[in-house]
Motif scaffolding. Structure first.
Motif, short mmCIF file in Angstrom:
data_model
loop_
_atom_site.label_atom_id
_atom_site.label_comp_id
_atom_site.label_asym_id
_atom_site.label_seq_id
_atom_site.Cartn_x
_atom_site.Cartn_y
_atom_site.Cartn_z
N SER A 14 34.37 40.46 50.24
CA SER A 14 34.01 39.40 49.30
C SER A 14 35.21 38.54 48.95
O SER A 14 35.12 37.31 48.89
N PHE A 15 36.35 39.18 48.72
CA PHE A 15 37.57 38.41 48.42
C PHE A 15 38.01 37.58 49.63
O PHE A 15 38.50 36.46 49.47
N ARG A 16 37.82 38.11 50.83
CA ARG A 16 38.17 37.35 52.04
C ARG A 16 37.27 36.11 52.16
O ARG A 16 37.75 35.03 52.49
N PHE A 17 36.00 36.28 51.89
CA PHE A 17 35.09 35.12 51.90
C PHE A 17 35.54 34.10 50.87
O PHE A 17 35.55 32.89 51.13
N LEU A 18 35.92 34.60 49.70
CA LEU A 18 36.32 33.71 48.61
C LEU A 18 37.57 32.90 48.99
O LEU A 18 37.68 31.72 48.64
N SER A 19 38.49 33.52 49.70
CA SER A 19 39.74 32.84 50.06
C SER A 19 39.50 31.66 51.00
O SER A 19 40.30 30.72 51.05
N GLY A 20 38.39 31.69 51.75
CA GLY A 20 38.10 30.60 52.67
C GLY A 20 37.03 29.66 52.17
O GLY A 20 36.59 28.76 52.90
N TRP A 21 36.59 29.85 50.92
CA TRP A 21 35.52 29.04 50.35
C TRP A 21 36.13 27.99 49.44
O TRP A 21 36.45 28.26 48.29
N GLU A 22 36.33 26.80 49.98
CA GLU A 22 37.00 25.72 49.25
C GLU A 22 35.99 24.95 48.40
O GLU A 22 35.03 24.38 48.92
N THR A 23 36.19 24.98 47.09
CA THR A 23 35.37 24.21 46.17
C THR A 23 36.28 23.53 45.14
O THR A 23 37.50 23.71 45.16
N GLU A 24 35.68 22.75 44.25
CA GLU A 24 36.45 22.08 43.21
C GLU A 24 37.22 23.06 42.35
O GLU A 24 38.33 22.78 41.89
N ILE A 25 36.65 24.25 42.16
CA ILE A 25 37.26 25.22 41.25
C ILE A 25 38.48 25.90 41.86
O ILE A 25 39.31 26.45 41.14
N THR A 26 38.60 25.83 43.20
CA THR A 26 39.69 26.54 43.87
C THR A 26 41.07 26.14 43.34
O THR A 26 41.93 26.98 43.07
N GLY A 27 41.29 24.83 43.19
CA GLY A 27 42.59 24.36 42.75
C GLY A 27 42.70 24.11 41.26
O GLY A 27 43.71 23.57 40.79
N SER A 28 41.69 24.51 40.51
CA SER A 28 41.70 24.28 39.06
C SER A 28 42.47 25.38 38.34
O SER A 28 42.81 26.41 38.92
N PHE A 29 42.74 25.17 37.05
CA PHE A 29 43.41 26.19 36.25
C PHE A 29 42.50 27.42 36.14
O PHE A 29 41.33 27.32 35.80
N GLY A 30 43.03 28.59 36.44
CA GLY A 30 42.25 29.82 36.40
C GLY A 30 41.57 30.14 37.70
O GLY A 30 41.20 31.29 37.95
N GLY A 31 41.39 29.11 38.56
CA GLY A 31 40.77 29.32 39.86
C GLY A 31 39.43 30.04 39.78
O GLY A 31 38.65 29.86 38.84
N HIS A 32 39.19 30.88 40.75
CA HIS A 32 37.93 31.63 40.80
C HIS A 32 37.84 32.69 39.70
O HIS A 32 36.75 33.22 39.45
N TYR A 33 38.97 32.99 39.07
CA TYR A 33 38.94 33.99 38.00
C TYR A 33 38.40 33.43 36.68
O TYR A 33 38.41 34.12 35.67
N GLN A 34 37.91 32.20 36.73
CA GLN A 34 37.11 31.71 35.61
C GLN A 34 35.71 32.33 35.61
O GLN A 34 35.03 32.33 34.60
N PHE A 35 35.30 32.84 36.77
CA PHE A 35 33.98 33.44 36.90
C PHE A 35 34.03 34.91 36.48
O PHE A 35 34.89 35.67 36.95
N LEU A 36 33.10 35.31 35.65
CA LEU A 36 32.99 36.72 35.27
C LEU A 36 32.76 37.59 36.50
O LEU A 36 33.23 38.72 36.58
N THR A 37 32.03 37.05 37.48
CA THR A 37 31.76 37.77 38.72
C THR A 37 33.05 38.21 39.41
O THR A 37 33.16 39.35 39.87
N ILE A 38 34.03 37.30 39.49
CA ILE A 38 35.27 37.61 40.21
C ILE A 38 36.14 38.56 39.39
O ILE A 38 36.80 39.44 39.94
N ILE A 39 36.13 38.39 38.07
CA ILE A 39 36.86 39.34 37.21
C ILE A 39 36.28 40.74 37.39
O ILE A 39 37.02 41.72 37.53
N GLY A 40 34.96 40.84 37.37
CA GLY A 40 34.31 42.13 37.57
C GLY A 40 34.61 42.72 38.93
O GLY A 40 34.83 43.93 39.06
N LEU A 41 34.63 41.87 39.97
CA LEU A 41 34.93 42.34 41.31
C LEU A 41 36.35 42.89 41.39
O LEU A 41 36.60 43.90 42.05
N ALA A 42 37.29 42.23 40.71
CA ALA A 42 38.68 42.73 40.69
C ALA A 42 38.77 44.08 40.00
O ALA A 42 39.48 44.99 40.45
#
Length: 220
Positions: A14-42
């Protein structure tokens, strides 16, 4: 060890998929860790990594750490699954814009697999939890409002929220949503404890504490 290894492979995929999934949030402050889903996955990855190390070393201390982490990560992942699939059943646009919709397999890896792996670990391969009801509520509310503060801080930096539903609500409505979600997490903990008692027997579920039961092997 097989369950922990399979879980780690799933989480890393899942993290590997995330690393190659370019969206607006990728370069934003907090990145994908703004999502509760990614915090939970970590949290899930950390829990299972320590669990695998405990399997390999048979260290009672590592088993205790893994079981203590699972007390947070398992109910959190159950909560994430309930919220995500429940909101998707109402309206998918509440959790992501149409252009950001994931294919089924990555979606399952992010929003279902962690909860299933952690629930199996808790129910079949861990000692019983003895966390009190009040402590469960305090833990859930603390995690819920910490995430709310994090989301609001990221909003101040970026000017937008990671989940569309947050932008649809005013401040008090968001506070209510986070408080309700924390109560759902409390319910997830209670549900896991109840299922544990059914799977392993009421008498056994009352016998031990979080960690390694005295006089028993560290894990099955």
């Amino acid at each position: 060890m097989f369950l922990h290894t399979a879980g780690i492979i799933s989480f890393l995929a899942s993290f590997r998929f995330l690393s190659g999934w370019e969206t607006e949030i990728t370069g934003s402050f907090g990145g994908h860790y703004q999502f509760l889903t990614i915090i939970g996955l970590a949290f899930a990855l950390c829990t299972f990594t320590i669990g695998l190390l405990a399997d390999l070393t048979l260290s009672p201390n590592l088993f205790r750490v893994k079981n203590s982490l699972a007390m947070c990560s398992a109910p959190l992942e159950v909560l994430i699954s309930i919220l995500f699939w429940g909101l998707c059943a109402i309206d998918k646009n509440l959790v992501f814009p149409p252009e950001s919709e994931l294919p089924f397999l990555p979606n399952f890896g992010f929003h279902a697999a962690p909860g299933l792996f952690l629930a199996l670990d808790v129910l079949l391969l861990s000692p019983p939890w003895t966390i009190a009801g009040f402590a469960t509520v305090v833990l859930s509310q603390t995690l819920g409002f910490l995430y709310w503060f994090w989301v609001e801080y990221c909003y101040e930096q970026n000017g937008w929220y990671p989940y569309p539903i947050f932008a649809m609500l005013n401040t008090w409505q968001r506070a209510t949503l986070f408080a309700f979600s924390a109560l759902l997490m409390t319910g997830s903990t209670i549900l896991l404890k109840w299922l544990y008692s059914k799977v392993n027997g009421l008498e056994h579920s009352r016998a031990g504490a979080i960690g390694v039961p005295a006089g028993a092997p560290s894990e099955g």
